[in-house]
Scaffold this active site. Structure first.
Site, PDB file in Angstrom:
ATOM      1  N   THR A   1      -3.746   6.494 -21.546  1.00 18.38           N
ATOM      2  CA  THR A   1      -3.525   5.127 -21.079  1.00 18.38           C
ATOM      3  C   THR A   1      -2.082   4.784 -21.421  1.00 18.38           C
ATOM      4  OG1 THR A   1      -4.225   4.218 -23.205  1.00 18.38           O
ATOM      5  CG2 THR A   1      -5.907   4.390 -21.493  1.00 18.38           C
TER       6      THR A   1
ATOM      7  N   GLU B   1      -0.495   4.863  -0.474  1.00 14.65           N
ATOM      8  CA  GLU B   1      -1.249   6.103  -0.713  1.00 14.65           C
ATOM      9  C   GLU B   1      -0.373   7.315  -0.398  1.00 14.65           C
ATOM     10  OE1 GLU B   1      -5.176   6.080   1.106  1.00 14.65           O
ATOM     11  OE2 GLU B   1      -5.397   4.008   0.460  1.00 14.65           O
TER      12      GLU B   1
ATOM     13  N   LYS C   1      -2.143   1.132 -24.901  1.00 12.31           N
ATOM     14  CA  LYS C   1      -2.626   1.021 -26.289  1.00 12.31           C
ATOM     15  C   LYS C   1      -1.428   1.166 -27.223  1.00 12.31           C
ATOM     16  CE  LYS C   1      -6.963   2.979 -24.706  1.00 12.31           C
ATOM     17  NZ  LYS C   1      -8.334   2.608 -24.952  1.00 12.31           N
TER      18      LYS C   1
ATOM     19  N   ARG D   1      -1.324  -2.189 -18.560  1.00  6.70           N
ATOM     20  CA  ARG D   1      -2.661  -1.581 -18.480  1.00  6.70           C
ATOM     21  C   ARG D   1      -2.653  -0.515 -17.417  1.00  6.70           C
ATOM     22  NH1 ARG D   1      -6.513  -4.304 -21.260  1.00  6.70           N
ATOM     23  NH2 ARG D   1      -8.172  -2.765 -21.272  1.00  6.70           N
TER      24      ARG D   1
ATOM     25  N   TYR E   1       0.855  -1.192   0.000  1.00  5.84           N
ATOM     26  CA  TYR E   1       0.000   0.000   0.000  1.00  5.84           C
ATOM     27  C   TYR E   1       0.889   1.238   0.000  1.00  5.84           C
ATOM     28  CZ  TYR E   1      -4.974  -0.427  -0.126  1.00  5.84           C
ATOM     29  OH  TYR E   1      -6.247  -0.562  -0.591  1.00  5.84           O
TER      30      TYR E   1
ATOM     31  N   ASP F   1      -7.060  14.050 -24.248  1.00  2.26           N
ATOM     32  CA  ASP F   1      -7.009  12.625 -23.904  1.00  2.26           C
ATOM     33  C   ASP F   1      -6.298  11.918 -25.060  1.00  2.26           C
ATOM     34  OD1 ASP F   1      -7.471   9.953 -23.524  1.00  2.26           O
ATOM     35  OD2 ASP F   1      -9.598  10.168 -23.038  1.00  2.26           O
TER      36      ASP F   1
HETATM   37  N1  PLP Z   1      -9.941   7.591 -23.215  1.00  2.00           N
HETATM   38  C1  PLP Z   1     -10.004   7.119 -24.468  1.00  2.00           C
HETATM   39  C2  PLP Z   1      -9.891   8.102 -25.603  1.00  2.00           C
HETATM   40  C3  PLP Z   1     -10.188   5.754 -24.708  1.00  2.00           C
HETATM   41  O1  PLP Z   1     -10.280   5.311 -25.953  1.00  2.00           O
HETATM   42  C4  PLP Z   1     -10.300   4.882 -23.594  1.00  2.00           C
HETATM   43  C5  PLP Z   1     -10.492   3.424 -23.747  1.00  2.00           C
HETATM   44  O2  PLP Z   1     -10.888   2.871 -24.677  1.00  2.00           O
HETATM   45  C6  PLP Z   1     -10.245   5.420 -22.303  1.00  2.00           C
HETATM   46  C7  PLP Z   1     -10.061   6.772 -22.148  1.00  2.00           C
HETATM   47  C8  PLP Z   1     -10.426   4.564 -21.082  1.00  2.00           C
HETATM   48  O3  PLP Z   1      -9.330   3.774 -20.834  1.00  2.00           O
HETATM   49  P1  PLP Z   1      -9.420   2.571 -19.780  1.00  2.00           P
HETATM   50  O4  PLP Z   1     -10.143   1.468 -20.460  1.00  2.00           O
HETATM   51  O5  PLP Z   1      -7.997   2.260 -19.452  1.00  2.00           O
HETATM   52  O6  PLP Z   1     -10.154   3.103 -18.572  1.00  2.00           O
END
Ligand code: PLP
Length: 487
Positions: free
Chosen positions: A279, A75, A282, A288, A73, A250
């Protein structure tokens, strides 16, 4: 030559020994889990994976997640934990953040988010904490969200309903977390969307500006899950500045192309956005997870992701992020990222040449969106027929989709995973040929009342088998994790 610059390099004998031993230890407790892990490798090796959000992490990244860091842990933040004994977690979190800052040229990186959704929530709360005017907070001279009193929170809760978020519409390729109703972001903010030009399928920056002027969002979100083109983040920042919005980008899908310097200048979000979320699993080919990059004025608020949004971080995954970011800083990763984009263009050209209609007419990132109504199919039928033939894709809405979000009119294809196996232009052209063969040989089944089903379909005899054999040939020439042998 393509294979050498895109696949992982690792010691096959060492990785084989590591995994064999691990499976032996796991199998002694629950052999069915050990068997499933082995079977998953066999299945992944045997499928033509075109899911745009998936990839294959290196054995080093995968092995980093399977250890005792998982038990800790931690935090808080490096050097400021609410638990004792976090010195090694401090080391890996600091390494992951340092690699992320260097990799993306960002002033600040927060590597605790467990996923992309978490990263977005951390970012959105950081904007609220930083931007929403709280008279009580200001009078008290408090500077941070952690200083809020119950009365401040009551003000904030009332203010939330008034805050606005403008993001890309779902059918143009946006993501649920960009303010849409099924997601908590859609409850936190009043949401509005910008779409794409109906004639070209491309983002229309003048229309985004007009919508932003009218809607006056607190947060302008850029980024996507299914838009096959680059986004001009310099233009988006200009729009955000004009209306006093905070620009959150994002880059979950295209982080690998940013890391690999395929997307640079106006198309690199990092110098233009106030906050970038992502993320790591990908196109970036890591474990992950999620992470956030921020300009200095938002760093403090982002740093409070735990406990605002997150619980304890996942130290084993932060360690794996450090390894993956270190891999992405190597020169070979730029070769991989360029190959991902080149292969997407090759795939798009191969499909177009054979009569498929693509949304926007092509691609300049890692994904291609095929409008399958040209084949007389729904996305659901196309996805299923391709899966029968050993080609793994996912159905996806196209702009103004007449078939709705469940059946859809499109399929989304991505090149990151197969490029990691060493596929180059020839293999992607052959893949395009196989896809068009299957779609051309598929027809909607008739419903009881004589109409066309949206889900059921018929594939001409022998086509699925023939395609499976052809896919197997391609895959055999580019094995996944060559040298890794579990037997
Ligand atoms: N943002 C975008 C643009 C995504 O395509 C995705 C997932 O497909 C996410 C956020 C969410 O990612 P996670 O599945 O890791 O929560």
């Amino acid at each position: 030559m393509t294979a050498a610059r895109t696949t992982h390099s690792f010691d096959g004998a060492a990785a084989s020994a590591a995994y064999r031993s691990a499976l032996e230890v796991i199998g002694a407790v629950e052999p069915r889990v050990a068997d499933a892990i082995g079977q998953e490798l066999t299945d992944q090796r045997g499928s033509l994976k075109l899911i745009a959000s998936e990839n294959y992490a290196s054995p080093a990244v995968l092995l980093t997640m399977g250890n005792w860091f998982s038990d800790k842990y931690a935090e808080g933040t490096a050097g400021h934990r609410f638990y004792a004994g976090c010195q090694n977690v401090d080391t890996v979190e600091a390494l992951a953040a340092e690699h992320a800052r260097e990799l993306f040229g960002a002033p600040y990186a927060y590597v605790q988010p467990h996923s992309g959704i978490d990263a977005n929530l951390v970012a959105f709360w950081a904007v609220l904490a930083q931007r929403v005017e709280l008279p009580a907070l200001q009078q008290a001279g408090a500077r941070h969200v952690n200083d809020l009193t119950d009365a401040d929170w009551a003000t904030l809760r009332r203010a939330l309903g008034d805050q606005r978020m403008l993001g890309m519409s779902l059918d143009a390729g946006g993501h649920l977390t960009h303010g849409f109703r099924p997601n908590i972001s859609g409850k936190m903010f009043e949401q509005s969307s910008y779409g794409t030009d109906p004639a070209t399928g491309l983002l229309d920056y003048a229309a985004v500006r007009a919508r932003a002027r009218e809607f006056r969002p607190l947060v302008l979100v850029a980024g996507y899950s299914a838009y096959p083109r680059r986004v001009d983040f310099a233009a988006m920042r200009e729009i955000a500045d004009e209306v006093g919005a905070t620009l959150v980008v994002d880059m979950a899908h295209f982080a690998g192309l940013v890391a690999g310097k395929v997307l640079t200048g106006d198309f690199d979000p990092v110098p233009h956005a106030h906050i970038v979320t992502s993320t790591s699993h990908k196109s970036l080919r890591g474990p992950r997870g999620g992470f956030v990059l921020a300009q200095p004025e938002f760093a403090d608020a982002v740093d409070r992701g735990c406990p605002m949004v997150l619980g304890g971080p996942l130290p084993h995954v932060m360690a794996a992020k450090a390894v993956a970011f270190a891999e992405a800083r190597r020169p070979e990763f730029a070769g991989y990222a360029q190959a991902v984009a080149d292969n997407a263009q090759g795939l798009a050209e191969g499909l177009t040449r054979r009569g498929a209609r693509l949304v926007t007419g092509g691609t300049d990132n890692h994904l291609v969106l095929v409008d399958v109504t040209g084949f007389g199919l729904t996305g659901r039928q196309a996805e299923s027929a391709l899966l029968d033939a050993g080609i793994v894709t996912n159905r996806n809405a196209v702009p103004a989709d007449a078939n709705g979000a469940w059946y859809t009119s499109g399929i989304r294809l991505g090149t990151p995973a197969l490029t990691s196996r060493g596929f180059g232009s020839g293999e992607f052209d052959r893949t395009a040929e196989l896809i068009v063969d299957v779609l051309s040989a598929t027809t909607p089944a008739a419903t009881r009342d004589g109409g066309a089903s949206q889900a059921k379909y018929v594939v001409a005899e022998g086509v699925a088998e023939r395609t499976r054999a052809a896919a197997a040939e391609l895959l055999a020439a580019h094995p996944l994790y060559p040298g890794l042998d579990l037997a």
